[in-house]
Design an enzyme around this catalytic site. Sequence first.
Site, short mmCIF file in Angstrom:
data_model
loop_
_atom_site.label_atom_id
_atom_site.label_comp_id
_atom_site.label_asym_id
_atom_site.label_seq_id
_atom_site.Cartn_x
_atom_site.Cartn_y
_atom_site.Cartn_z
N TYR A 169 -77.70 4.85 23.31
CA TYR A 169 -78.38 3.73 23.96
C TYR A 169 -78.37 3.94 25.48
O TYR A 169 -79.41 3.85 26.15
CB TYR A 169 -77.69 2.41 23.60
N TYR A 194 -84.40 -12.35 24.46
CA TYR A 194 -83.38 -13.20 25.09
C TYR A 194 -83.52 -13.24 26.62
O TYR A 194 -83.77 -14.30 27.21
CB TYR A 194 -82.01 -12.68 24.65
N PHE A 216 -88.73 -5.34 29.53
CA PHE A 216 -87.51 -5.67 28.80
C PHE A 216 -87.48 -5.04 27.41
O PHE A 216 -86.41 -4.79 26.86
CB PHE A 216 -87.39 -7.19 28.61
N ASN A 257 -93.42 -7.36 20.24
CA ASN A 257 -93.75 -7.09 18.83
C ASN A 257 -93.09 -8.11 17.88
O ASN A 257 -93.29 -8.04 16.66
CB ASN A 257 -93.38 -5.66 18.43
N1 UFG Z 1 -65.96 -8.13 20.69
C1 UFG Z 1 -65.00 -8.49 19.78
N2 UFG Z 1 -65.40 -8.93 18.56
C2 UFG Z 1 -66.72 -9.02 18.19
C3 UFG Z 1 -67.70 -8.66 19.14
C4 UFG Z 1 -67.29 -8.21 20.38
O1 UFG Z 1 -63.80 -8.41 20.05
O2 UFG Z 1 -67.00 -9.41 17.06
C5 UFG Z 1 -65.55 -7.63 22.00
C6 UFG Z 1 -66.01 -6.21 22.26
O3 UFG Z 1 -65.06 -5.30 21.76
C7 UFG Z 1 -66.11 -6.20 23.78
C8 UFG Z 1 -66.48 -7.64 24.13
O4 UFG Z 1 -66.18 -8.41 22.99
O5 UFG Z 1 -64.86 -5.93 24.34
C9 UFG Z 1 -67.95 -7.79 24.44
O6 UFG Z 1 -68.71 -7.22 23.38
P1 UFG Z 1 -70.29 -7.39 23.25
O7 UFG Z 1 -70.67 -6.69 21.99
O8 UFG Z 1 -70.65 -8.81 23.43
O9 UFG Z 1 -70.86 -6.62 24.52
P2 UFG Z 1 -70.63 -5.09 24.98
O10 UFG Z 1 -69.78 -5.16 26.21
O11 UFG Z 1 -70.20 -4.21 23.90
O12 UFG Z 1 -72.14 -4.67 25.27
C10 UFG Z 1 -72.80 -5.05 26.43
C11 UFG Z 1 -74.30 -5.16 26.13
C12 UFG Z 1 -74.88 -3.82 25.79
C13 UFG Z 1 -74.54 -2.84 26.87
C14 UFG Z 1 -73.06 -2.78 27.08
C15 UFG Z 1 -72.68 -1.87 28.20
O13 UFG Z 1 -74.52 -6.04 25.07
O14 UFG Z 1 -76.29 -3.92 25.71
O15 UFG Z 1 -72.56 -4.08 27.40
O16 UFG Z 1 -71.58 -1.17 27.85
F1 UFG Z 1 -74.96 -1.60 26.55
#
Ligand code: UFG
Length: 330
Positions: free
Chosen positions: A142, A12, A74, A33
Amino acid sequence: MARFLVTGGAGYVGSHLVRALVARGDDVVVLDNLRQGHRAAVPSTVEFVEAELADRARVAAVFANWKFEAVFHFAALSLVGESMREPLRYCAENGANSLWLAEAAVQAGVRKFVFSSTAALFGFPKSVPIAEDAELAPASAYGTSKLIVEQGLHWADQVHGLRSACLRYFNAAGADPSGEIGEDHEPETHLIPLCIGAALGTRPPLTVFGTDYATPDGTCIRDYVHVNDLAAAHLAVLPLLEERSLRYNLGNGAGYSVKQVIESVERISGRKVPHSFGPRRPGDPAALVASSETLRRETGWQPRFAALDDIVRTAWAWHEAHPRGYDDRA
Ligand code: UFG
């Protein structure tokens, strides 16, 4: 004109950097990969090596074949939840693959290494926005797997003079405005593509993870940064790497809640995002917002897609045109 190695260049964020490098007229070699990446995300004019980073002989052969100005690294396992089921695999694979890659770069005489690090280094931050010198305390395997690499790169600088930029991404989002490349993960766990998929009917209704956080509307706040702005930051750090190694937070500096993201997707798409409210997802901090002041001051970088609606608009265009991602292009 220079030549660059991009590992994970079919993924991405990597594919958006490849596009930016090609637009500048640089030569690019992608090593991927294709487990998460997509061949179609890389222009056919770009040299493409399908290989595992763990295959050190293949990696050495790549460095023997081409001379690189810098490596952009990446390629990694990147699911926080999965890392808590397979913590040792995450630390071992992300750690070893990255550190041996850096070793190969050193052996080949490459002097610059740009590493995709993460906001997950900060775990549950004590204050927000998160300063560049905030305490590093990963709350997931992670995050630890990325910290291991940052620490190894510190010693590669001290001992070998390998200059590294560790860019701690906050929430990568959006797609290139051309609509030709975008986000296509399987499984998809990220909020914006899940909201858009729910609106399009290609994915199930969204579950909002938690409504009782100490935030204005009770849902989590994140810093969404456009994937082309991420790519631009990779280019902005290159000149400074002549002098020294760098550690930067990479975010917009503005936080948006899950509810605000849903509203934005509804505004931009003109459709409803079917959703329900569920319990918190373990390990989610209430708010993660970057202070990228040092990056801005030292490199002049600033986001071109600062507003959430602008980011969502590009994501919507990609997903609406490619509801099944790259499979639609076959
Ligand atoms: N969320 C929902 N429902 C879902 C998916 C996500 O409510 O189905 C919420 C999560 O709880 C969070 C927000 O949307 O509050 C964002 O969630 P993401 O999964 O999109 O992203 P994250 O913040 O969890 O993760 C990102 C990156 C990771 C990184 C992290 C750092 O994707 O690679 O930030 O904490 F490690």
